[in-house]
Design an enzyme around this catalytic site. Structure first.
Site, PDB file in Angstrom:
ATOM      1  N   SER A  22      23.929  27.590  24.567  1.00  0.00           N
ATOM      2  CA  SER A  22      24.185  28.354  25.792  1.00  0.00           C
ATOM      3  C   SER A  22      23.391  27.855  26.999  1.00  0.00           C
ATOM      4  O   SER A  22      23.483  28.446  28.075  1.00  0.00           O
ATOM      5  CB  SER A  22      23.854  29.832  25.571  1.00  0.00           C
ATOM      6  OG  SER A  22      22.503  30.001  25.156  1.00  0.00           O
ATOM      7  N   ASN A 110      16.375  38.088  20.378  1.00  0.00           N
ATOM      8  CA  ASN A 110      17.216  39.240  20.681  1.00  0.00           C
ATOM      9  C   ASN A 110      16.626  40.099  21.792  1.00  0.00           C
ATOM     10  O   ASN A 110      17.328  40.496  22.732  1.00  0.00           O
ATOM     11  CB  ASN A 110      17.420  40.090  19.420  1.00  0.00           C
ATOM     12  CG  ASN A 110      18.210  39.361  18.356  1.00  0.00           C
ATOM     13  OD1 ASN A 110      18.620  38.216  18.545  1.00  0.00           O
ATOM     14  ND2 ASN A 110      18.415  40.004  17.209  1.00  0.00           N
ATOM     15  N   THR A 155      50.772  55.079  56.490  1.00  0.00           N
ATOM     16  CA  THR A 155      50.908  55.531  55.109  1.00  0.00           C
ATOM     17  C   THR A 155      52.200  54.925  54.586  1.00  0.00           C
ATOM     18  O   THR A 155      53.184  54.805  55.336  1.00  0.00           O
ATOM     19  CB  THR A 155      50.963  57.073  54.979  1.00  0.00           C
ATOM     20  OG1 THR A 155      52.122  57.563  55.675  1.00  0.00           O
ATOM     21  CG2 THR A 155      49.709  57.718  55.579  1.00  0.00           C
ATOM     22  N   HIS A 156      52.209  54.509  53.342  1.00  0.00           N
ATOM     23  CA  HIS A 156      53.379  53.843  52.750  1.00  0.00           C
ATOM     24  C   HIS A 156      53.751  52.586  53.539  1.00  0.00           C
ATOM     25  O   HIS A 156      54.910  52.163  53.525  1.00  0.00           O
ATOM     26  CB  HIS A 156      54.584  54.782  52.668  1.00  0.00           C
ATOM     27  CG  HIS A 156      54.282  56.095  52.012  1.00  0.00           C
ATOM     28  ND1 HIS A 156      54.255  56.258  50.647  1.00  0.00           N
ATOM     29  CD2 HIS A 156      53.975  57.309  52.550  1.00  0.00           C
ATOM     30  CE1 HIS A 156      53.948  57.517  50.361  1.00  0.00           C
ATOM     31  NE2 HIS A 156      53.766  58.172  51.496  1.00  0.00           N
ATOM     32  N   SER A 277      48.808  24.121  57.880  1.00  0.00           N
ATOM     33  CA  SER A 277      49.789  23.691  56.889  1.00  0.00           C
ATOM     34  C   SER A 277      49.890  22.172  56.916  1.00  0.00           C
ATOM     35  O   SER A 277      49.829  21.542  57.979  1.00  0.00           O
ATOM     36  CB  SER A 277      51.151  24.304  57.206  1.00  0.00           C
ATOM     37  OG  SER A 277      52.186  23.650  56.496  1.00  0.00           O
ATOM     38  N   LYS A 283      51.381  26.394  61.966  1.00  0.00           N
ATOM     39  CA  LYS A 283      50.813  27.440  61.110  1.00  0.00           C
ATOM     40  C   LYS A 283      49.302  27.581  61.275  1.00  0.00           C
ATOM     41  O   LYS A 283      48.584  26.604  61.460  1.00  0.00           O
ATOM     42  CB  LYS A 283      51.110  27.151  59.627  1.00  0.00           C
ATOM     43  CG  LYS A 283      52.564  27.139  59.260  1.00  0.00           C
ATOM     44  CD  LYS A 283      53.150  28.553  59.284  1.00  0.00           C
ATOM     45  CE  LYS A 283      52.561  29.461  58.216  1.00  0.00           C
ATOM     46  NZ  LYS A 283      52.826  28.981  56.854  1.00  0.00           N
ATOM     47  N   ASN A 285      46.859  29.776  58.897  1.00  0.00           N
ATOM     48  CA  ASN A 285      46.905  30.644  57.720  1.00  0.00           C
ATOM     49  C   ASN A 285      45.583  31.372  57.484  1.00  0.00           C
ATOM     50  O   ASN A 285      44.517  30.770  57.576  1.00  0.00           O
ATOM     51  CB  ASN A 285      47.250  29.821  56.481  1.00  0.00           C
ATOM     52  CG  ASN A 285      48.590  29.123  56.611  1.00  0.00           C
ATOM     53  OD1 ASN A 285      49.525  29.677  57.191  1.00  0.00           O
ATOM     54  ND2 ASN A 285      48.687  27.905  56.109  1.00  0.00           N
ATOM     55  N   GLU A 290      43.020  35.540  52.041  1.00  0.00           N
ATOM     56  CA  GLU A 290      43.850  35.390  50.843  1.00  0.00           C
ATOM     57  C   GLU A 290      42.990  35.042  49.625  1.00  0.00           C
ATOM     58  O   GLU A 290      43.264  35.502  48.511  1.00  0.00           O
ATOM     59  CB  GLU A 290      44.916  34.331  51.090  1.00  0.00           C
ATOM     60  CG  GLU A 290      45.970  34.796  52.100  1.00  0.00           C
ATOM     61  CD  GLU A 290      46.958  33.705  52.468  1.00  0.00           C
ATOM     62  OE1 GLU A 290      46.835  32.580  51.946  1.00  0.00           O
ATOM     63  OE2 GLU A 290      47.844  33.974  53.303  1.00  0.00           O
ATOM     64  N   GLN A 322      26.602  36.756  23.329  1.00  0.00           N
ATOM     65  CA  GLN A 322      26.345  35.606  24.192  1.00  0.00           C
ATOM     66  C   GLN A 322      27.428  35.491  25.257  1.00  0.00           C
ATOM     67  O   GLN A 322      27.216  34.881  26.309  1.00  0.00           O
ATOM     68  CB  GLN A 322      26.282  34.321  23.364  1.00  0.00           C
ATOM     69  CG  GLN A 322      25.927  33.073  24.147  1.00  0.00           C
ATOM     70  CD  GLN A 322      25.591  31.901  23.239  1.00  0.00           C
ATOM     71  OE1 GLN A 322      24.568  31.890  22.569  1.00  0.00           O
ATOM     72  NE2 GLN A 322      26.493  30.923  23.186  1.00  0.00           N
ATOM     73  N   LYS A 325      27.211  36.460  29.428  1.00  0.00           N
ATOM     74  CA  LYS A 325      26.548  35.760  30.534  1.00  0.00           C
ATOM     75  C   LYS A 325      27.496  35.046  31.480  1.00  0.00           C
ATOM     76  O   LYS A 325      27.385  35.192  32.700  1.00  0.00           O
ATOM     77  CB  LYS A 325      25.512  34.776  29.982  1.00  0.00           C
ATOM     78  CG  LYS A 325      24.362  35.487  29.301  1.00  0.00           C
ATOM     79  CD  LYS A 325      23.414  34.530  28.630  1.00  0.00           C
ATOM     80  CE  LYS A 325      22.498  35.297  27.711  1.00  0.00           C
ATOM     81  NZ  LYS A 325      23.225  35.967  26.600  1.00  0.00           N
TER      82      LYS A 325
END
Length: 458
Positions: A22, A110, A155-156, A277, A283, A285, A290, A322, A325
């Site tokens: 590990s 441990n 809303t919606h 783009s 563009k 973006n 995102e 283990q 982690k």
């Protein structure tokens, strides 16, 4: 150097060794392992395992190791050790010889890994709270600059009632405040130290575990050794908090993606957090937002993965653990990066106040005001709701907003509507009327900003 092997007559297969080792990810716990080892050295010296001179030598050597790797933990990856515990012990033996082999007396990997990861989590919780505060400060700053930027609330995903961009900013401030408080709560529950629990039944040496706990920055020792070495609640809690916060950040990102779209045109993001783009030169973006939205999935996955790993494990420690982690390391790193980028997104963001106001005036967002107006005239709300619905249908048929209708047209729907209706239908009136605590009334928003600034300053 392996910390075990006397029981075995064959070397581990190379494929198994890679599968089992590990160090490639738990090297991140190097500082915590060294600090825990210093604390453990003091504890076993107090019960006569080490002399004062031996303790001094071990502490000096451990501090040397820490100084060598602290600037760049990744140099540990050049080693072939099984895990961070064996790496630290091997470096210690290189410096002090056989004395280094005495340090592990009464200790198990441990309880060692349990204390390492808990100490690491405590550090991360504080660092994450600092990042949350930085984002909150930016939100408050943007809110303060945009208290007069009226926009539609939704809303919606349908235009509902007018709000301000400042009110929108403060909504996310509140979400982050809950994230901050969840980290505070989690940190309190991380105040117990598992070191001294041994492999599962406790250490055979009568050390003062509460003193050991305080020396390592905990409040007290854990109360049950079986629970101590198998407990990963603190990791689950951090992953849960991270997941909830990533929901908030993802919604924040989604809102901004919509507001930034050509269809909305409510705002423009800085060139510093957008990209172009490869095919379409026009563009711009919103890639930062995102990616925040996309990265929420990997954080949720880490929480789901660990819950699934732990759900069927018998007490006490199992190697399955283990798997705790890589998920927590990646999830908290991702969360922290997203908090930082979300803050950067708000730098130099430009709100198109003319466009937001125009949109707020569309969609009959003042329909509720007309219903409230009728209620003030004595019309029961349910009846007023129906009347206004008919008035909206009529206005839509004429392709006009409600406030453009004449009194004669209004009175087709109810005779009590008079000239006093027009001020009620204005955007300013819509905002001003929401004057209860938490509402979009400009004075309430200003008070919320002031309260947030005071909270951040404290």
């Amino acid at each position: 150097m392996a910390l075990w092997g006397g029981r075995f007559t064959q070397q581990a297969d190379a494929k198994f060794k890679y599968f089992n080792d590990s160090l490639r990810f738990d090297y991140r716990l190097a500082i915590q392992d060294i600090e825990g080892s210093i604390g453990w050295a003091k504890a076993i010296q107090s019960v006569g395992i080490l002399t004062e001179s031996e303790l001094e030598q071990l502490i000096a050597a451990l501090k040397e190791v820490r100084a060598e790797v602290e600037p760049n933990l990744a140099i540990i990856l050049k080693d072939d050790a099984e895990d961070i515990h064996s790496w630290v012990e091997s470096k210690l033996i290189e410096k002090v010889g056989d004395l280094g082999k005495k340090l592990h007396t009464g200790r198990s990997r441990n309880d060692q890994v349990a204390v390492d990861i808990k100490m690491w989590c405590k550090v991360q919780a504080v660092a994450l709270q600092e990042r949350i505060r930085a984002l909150q400060e930016r939100l408050v700053s943007v809110a303060e600059e945009n208290q007069n930027s009226v926009m539609p609330g939704y809303t919606h995903l349908q235009r509902a009632q007018p709000v301000t961009f400042a009110h929108w900013c403060m909504a996310y401030y509140e979400m982050l405040e809950r994230d901050f408080s969840r980290l505070s709560d989690a940190n309190k529950r991380m105040g117990t130290c598992p070191l001294g629990s041994g492999a599962l039944a406790g250490t055979a040496y009568g050390i003062d575990r509460d003193l050991l706990a305080r020396n390592l920055g905990f409040d007290e020792a854990t109360r049950n050794s079986l629970d101590s070495v198998s407990d990963r609640d603190h990791i689950l809690e951090l992953l849960s908090t991270a997941s909830i916060s990533m929901v908030h950040l993802s919604r924040f990102a989604e809102d901004l993606i919509i507001f930034n779209s050509g269809e909305s045109g409510f705002l423009e993001m800085s060139d510093r957090v957008t990209s172009g783009s490869s095919l379409m030169p026009q563009k711009k973006n919103p890639d930062a937002c995102e990616l925040i939205r996309g990265k929420s999935g990997r954080v949720f996955g880490a929480l789901t993965g660990l819950l699934t790993t732990l759900k069927g494990l018998p007490l006490a420690y199992n190697k399955d653990m283990q798997e705790d982690k890589e998920g927590i390391f990646d999830a908290l790193e991702t969360w922290q990066a997203c908090l930082e980028i979300a803050e950067l997104v708000l730098v130099d963001i430009q709100v198109n106040t003319e466009r937001t106001r125009e949109a707020a005036q569309q969609g009959y967002a003042n329909a509720t005001e007309l219903a409230d107006y009728l209620v003030a005239k004595g019309v029961p709300f349910r009846e007023a709701h129906h009347i206004v619905g008919e008035a909206v249908v009529y206005a839509i048929s004429k392709k006009e907003p409600l406030e453009a209708l004449s009194i004669a047209e209004f009175q087709q729907f109810h005779p009590t509507i008079g000239d006093d209706v027009y001020p009620i239908l204005s955007l300013e009136s819509c905002l001003d009327k929401r004057c209860a605590k938490g509402g979009v009334n400009p004075q309430r928003v200003a008070e919320a900003i002031a309260a947030a600034k005071a909270n951040l300053a404290s």
